[in-house]
Motif scaffolding. Structure first.
Motif, short mmCIF file in Angstrom:
data_model
loop_
_atom_site.label_atom_id
_atom_site.label_comp_id
_atom_site.label_asym_id
_atom_site.label_seq_id
_atom_site.Cartn_x
_atom_site.Cartn_y
_atom_site.Cartn_z
N VAL A 1 0.84 -1.22 0.00
CA VAL A 1 0.00 0.00 0.00
C VAL A 1 0.86 1.26 0.00
O VAL A 1 0.47 2.30 0.49
CB VAL A 1 -0.98 0.00 1.20
N GLU B 1 3.88 1.52 1.48
CA GLU B 1 4.61 1.72 2.72
C GLU B 1 6.11 1.52 2.57
O GLU B 1 6.88 1.95 3.43
CB GLU B 1 4.06 0.77 3.81
N ALA C 1 -2.12 3.32 9.76
CA ALA C 1 -2.82 3.55 8.50
C ALA C 1 -2.47 2.50 7.45
O ALA C 1 -3.34 2.07 6.69
CB ALA C 1 -2.51 4.95 7.98
N THR C 2 -1.22 2.06 7.40
CA THR C 2 -0.85 1.03 6.42
C THR C 2 -1.46 -0.32 6.80
O THR C 2 -1.90 -1.08 5.93
CB THR C 2 0.68 0.91 6.27
N ALA D 1 -5.12 -0.06 5.84
CA ALA D 1 -5.29 -0.12 4.39
C ALA D 1 -5.24 -1.56 3.90
O ALA D 1 -6.02 -1.97 3.03
CB ALA D 1 -4.22 0.72 3.70
N LYS D 2 -4.32 -2.34 4.46
CA LYS D 2 -4.23 -3.75 4.08
C LYS D 2 -5.44 -4.53 4.58
O LYS D 2 -5.95 -5.44 3.90
CB LYS D 2 -2.93 -4.36 4.60
N GLU E 1 -5.60 -2.32 -6.01
CA GLU E 1 -5.77 -1.11 -5.21
C GLU E 1 -6.07 0.11 -6.07
O GLU E 1 -6.60 1.12 -5.57
CB GLU E 1 -4.54 -0.85 -4.35
N TRP F 1 -9.00 2.23 3.09
CA TRP F 1 -8.48 1.89 1.76
C TRP F 1 -7.57 2.99 1.24
O TRP F 1 -6.55 2.72 0.60
CB TRP F 1 -9.67 1.67 0.83
N SER F 2 -7.91 4.24 1.54
CA SER F 2 -7.15 5.38 1.02
C SER F 2 -5.93 5.72 1.87
O SER F 2 -5.28 6.74 1.64
CB SER F 2 -8.06 6.61 0.93
N VAL F 3 -5.59 4.87 2.85
CA VAL F 3 -4.44 5.07 3.75
C VAL F 3 -4.57 6.41 4.47
O VAL F 3 -3.65 7.23 4.48
CB VAL F 3 -3.08 4.95 3.00
N ASP F 4 -5.73 6.62 5.04
CA ASP F 4 -6.04 7.86 5.75
C ASP F 4 -5.43 7.81 7.15
O ASP F 4 -5.94 7.14 8.03
CB ASP F 4 -7.56 8.04 5.83
N SER F 5 -4.32 8.51 7.36
CA SER F 5 -3.62 8.46 8.64
C SER F 5 -4.37 9.17 9.75
O SER F 5 -4.03 9.01 10.93
CB SER F 5 -2.21 9.05 8.50
#
Length: 215
Positions: free
Chosen positions: A105, A107, A115-116, A119-120, A137, A162-166
């Motif tokens: 993703v 990373e 967040a990673t 996302a996974k 993705e 999904w959008s890796v929103d931290s």
């Protein structure tokens, strides 16, 4: 311990890719098929593990089906994490992640964090629920397909992951994890919860029984 490879008793754990097998393929291979509520219940248990680990400032890194074991029995719903040498404690780690490309993703070279991991997890949920591990993705997030099995606010949470929103905190997901886990109450009592139908008893194709009360 949920990091153990094998439980003391109960069904033999299997790699989590079995969750994404279609009914026809499972029948052809002679392996268990996981009904949609059962998939979500096990994913809910996995999410509870993530919530606990992230609360300890531990991040998995290599979160993908080969490193996740699940039990097939409905009565015993357990999830185990294996091959933990890529765990990160804050920004400290022994080995960098080396997951298959489809579970990357972005990373690599940027570090591992909550967040990673989330996302996974979202990619695992999407591929399992859609029963299609080829979903990339970069494809359009399959919102409509997920809405067949999940309420809209859960789908929106998955889209943020999904959008890796931290900015999205793992602890906010405890209610969702508990709801998914409770979709299965016994082998004959499974539920689906959507905006269109609310809480509804799940009938596998061909089943002809009266639904118990959802209360």
């Amino acid at each position: 311990s949920f990091l153990s490879v094998h439980p003391a008793k109960g069904p033999r754990p299997r790699q989590a890719d079995v969750l994404g097998r279609r009914r026809d393929m499972a029948k052809k291979l002679g392996v268990p098929y996981f009904e949609p509520p059962h998939k979500l219940a096990l994913l809910g248990v996995l999410l509870e593990r993530l919530i606990w680990l992230h609360g300890q400032n531990l991040f998995i890194g290599d979160l993908h089906p080969s490193n996740i074991l699940v039990t097939a029995g409905v009565d015993i719903r357990e999830v185990y994490l294996v091959d933990c040498d890529s765990f990160w404690l804050s920004d400290m780690h022994a080995f960098p992640p080396h997951a298959p490309e489809i579970w990357n993703v972005g990373e690599r070279g940027h570090g591992i964090n909550h967040a990673t991991d989330l996302a996974k997890f979202a990619r695992l949920v999407v591929r399992v629920i859609c029963e299609d591990f080829s979903i990339d993705e970069h494809e359009h997030f399959p919102r409509e397909r997920l809405l067949e099995w999940l309420p809209g606010h859960h789908v929106r949470q998955l889209e943020r992951m999904w959008s890796v929103d931290s900015s999205f905190a793992t602890r906010k997901l405890s209610t969702m994890a508990r709801r998914w886990r409770n979709l299965v109450r016994s082998p004959s009592e499974m539920y689906i919860w959507t905006d269109a139908g609310g809480w509804a008893h799940w009938y596998p194709p061909g089943a002809r029984t009266s639904p118990p009360s959802a209360s």
